[in-house]
Scaffold this motif. Structure first.
Motif, PDB file in Angstrom:
ATOM      1  N   GLY A   8       0.775  -1.230   0.000  1.00  0.00           N
ATOM      2  CA  GLY A   8       0.000   0.000   0.000  1.00  0.00           C
ATOM      3  C   GLY A   8       0.805   1.279   0.000  1.00  0.00           C
ATOM      4  N   GLY A   9       2.109   1.175   0.084  1.00  0.00           N
ATOM      5  CA  GLY A   9       2.924   2.372   0.042  1.00  0.00           C
ATOM      6  C   GLY A   9       2.933   2.999  -1.343  1.00  0.00           C
ATOM      7  N   GLY A  10       3.496   4.181  -1.428  1.00  0.00           N
ATOM      8  CA  GLY A  10       3.566   4.858  -2.716  1.00  0.00           C
ATOM      9  C   GLY A  10       3.877   6.325  -2.551  1.00  0.00           C
ATOM     10  N   ARG A  38       8.288   3.295  11.531  1.00  0.00           N
ATOM     11  CA  ARG A  38       8.809   3.874  10.301  1.00  0.00           C
ATOM     12  C   ARG A  38      10.264   4.248  10.491  1.00  0.00           C
ATOM     13  N   GLN A  39      10.963   4.305   9.374  1.00  0.00           N
ATOM     14  CA  GLN A  39      12.367   4.676   9.406  1.00  0.00           C
ATOM     15  C   GLN A  39      12.693   5.521   8.190  1.00  0.00           C
ATOM     16  N   ALA A  40      13.128   6.735   8.453  1.00  0.00           N
ATOM     17  CA  ALA A  40      13.560   7.636   7.396  1.00  0.00           C
ATOM     18  C   ALA A  40      15.075   7.515   7.224  1.00  0.00           C
ATOM     19  N   PRO A  41      15.607   7.885   6.067  1.00  0.00           N
ATOM     20  CA  PRO A  41      17.052   7.771   5.851  1.00  0.00           C
ATOM     21  C   PRO A  41      17.840   8.522   6.918  1.00  0.00           C
ATOM     22  N   GLY A  42      18.813   7.841   7.496  1.00  0.00           N
ATOM     23  CA  GLY A  42      19.664   8.462   8.487  1.00  0.00           C
ATOM     24  C   GLY A  42      19.056   8.586   9.865  1.00  0.00           C
ATOM     25  N   LYS A  43      17.855   8.051  10.043  1.00  0.00           N
ATOM     26  CA  LYS A  43      17.186   8.145  11.339  1.00  0.00           C
ATOM     27  C   LYS A  43      16.914   6.770  11.905  1.00  0.00           C
ATOM     28  N   GLU A  44      16.670   6.732  13.191  1.00  0.00           N
ATOM     29  CA  GLU A  44      16.341   5.472  13.832  1.00  0.00           C
ATOM     30  C   GLU A  44      14.888   5.095  13.533  1.00  0.00           C
ATOM     31  N   ARG A  45      14.629   3.793  13.654  1.00  0.00           N
ATOM     32  CA  ARG A  45      13.262   3.321  13.502  1.00  0.00           C
ATOM     33  C   ARG A  45      12.425   3.850  14.667  1.00  0.00           C
ATOM     34  N   ASP A  90       6.382  12.719   6.892  1.00  0.00           N
ATOM     35  CA  ASP A  90       5.947  11.336   7.060  1.00  0.00           C
ATOM     36  C   ASP A  90       6.665  10.395   6.089  1.00  0.00           C
ATOM     37  N   THR A  91       7.466  10.937   5.200  1.00  0.00           N
ATOM     38  CA  THR A  91       8.192  10.115   4.246  1.00  0.00           C
ATOM     39  C   THR A  91       9.147   9.179   4.973  1.00  0.00           C
ATOM     40  N   ALA A  92       9.019   7.882   4.702  1.00  0.00           N
ATOM     41  CA  ALA A  92       9.827   6.859   5.383  1.00  0.00           C
ATOM     42  C   ALA A  92       9.468   5.494   4.824  1.00  0.00           C
ATOM     43  N   VAL A  93      10.234   4.505   5.220  1.00  0.00           N
ATOM     44  CA  VAL A  93       9.828   3.114   5.028  1.00  0.00           C
ATOM     45  C   VAL A  93       9.015   2.710   6.252  1.00  0.00           C
ATOM     46  N   TYR A  94       7.847   2.164   6.005  1.00  0.00           N
ATOM     47  CA  TYR A  94       6.945   1.777   7.082  1.00  0.00           C
ATOM     48  C   TYR A  94       6.975   0.257   7.242  1.00  0.00           C
ATOM     49  N   TYR A  95       7.108  -0.162   8.495  1.00  0.00           N
ATOM     50  CA  TYR A  95       7.198  -1.581   8.828  1.00  0.00           C
ATOM     51  C   TYR A  95       6.074  -1.967   9.771  1.00  0.00           C
ATOM     52  N   CYS A  96       5.507  -3.130   9.573  1.00  0.00           N
ATOM     53  CA  CYS A  96       4.623  -3.675  10.599  1.00  0.00           C
ATOM     54  C   CYS A  96       5.377  -4.742  11.369  1.00  0.00           C
ATOM     55  N   THR A 117       7.459  -1.028   3.495  1.00  0.00           N
ATOM     56  CA  THR A 117       6.903  -0.437   2.284  1.00  0.00           C
ATOM     57  C   THR A 117       7.198   1.060   2.302  1.00  0.00           C
ATOM     58  N   GLN A 118       7.615   1.587   1.168  1.00  0.00           N
ATOM     59  CA  GLN A 118       8.039   2.985   1.086  1.00  0.00           C
ATOM     60  C   GLN A 118       6.826   3.910   0.953  1.00  0.00           C
ATOM     61  N   VAL A 119       6.817   4.949   1.759  1.00  0.00           N
ATOM     62  CA  VAL A 119       5.825   6.022   1.647  1.00  0.00           C
ATOM     63  C   VAL A 119       6.584   7.316   1.391  1.00  0.00           C
TER      64      VAL A 119
END
Length: 123
Positions: A8-10, A38-45, A90-96, A117-119
């Motif tokens: 569902g990301g996009g 979620r985890q953005a580049p260079g940031k912690e989850r 809110d841009t990040a990779v989202y993990y469940c 999934t990338q948002v």
């Protein structure tokens, strides 16, 4: 073992909405508490939202309160993340993730993770 697959990301414009899905297979899904991180580049989850096994309790990070919800459907072995009023931050990779304990906000409390999934939210 529990296998988790997010979808569902996009790419969406600021102010828009997305619904992420996390489909589970393997052990009984309804026995697990679930979380979204979620985890953005260079940031912690970081923790985004959590829900207990029955869906009666939900938890949210302050930065998503009023914008995101985390419903689950145990009959479909799926947890969702409904994201409204999206912002560029809110841009990040989202993990469940699935947990067999009653703690939600730290990644270390979760036993199983999806691949993410990338948002991406454009301004």
């Amino acid at each position: 073992q529990v296998q988790l697959v997010e979808s569902g990301g996009g790419l969406v414009q600021a102010g828009g909405s997305l619904r992420l899905s996390c489909a589970a297979s393997g052990r009984t899904f309804s026995g697990y508490n679930m979380g979204w991180f979620r985890q953005a580049p260079g940031k912690e989850r970081e923790f985004v939202a959590g829900i207990n096994w029955s869906g009666t309790r939900t938890y949210y990070a302050d930065f998503v309160k009023g914008r995101f919800t985390i419903p689950r459907d145990n009959a479909k072995n799926t947890v969702y993340l409904q994201m409204n009023s999206l912002k560029p931050e809110d841009t990040a990779v989202y993990y469940c993730a699935a947990s067999n304990n009653d703690h939600y906000s730290s990644p270390r409390h979760y036993n199983y993770w999806g691949q993410g999934t990338q948002v991406t939210v454009s301004s």
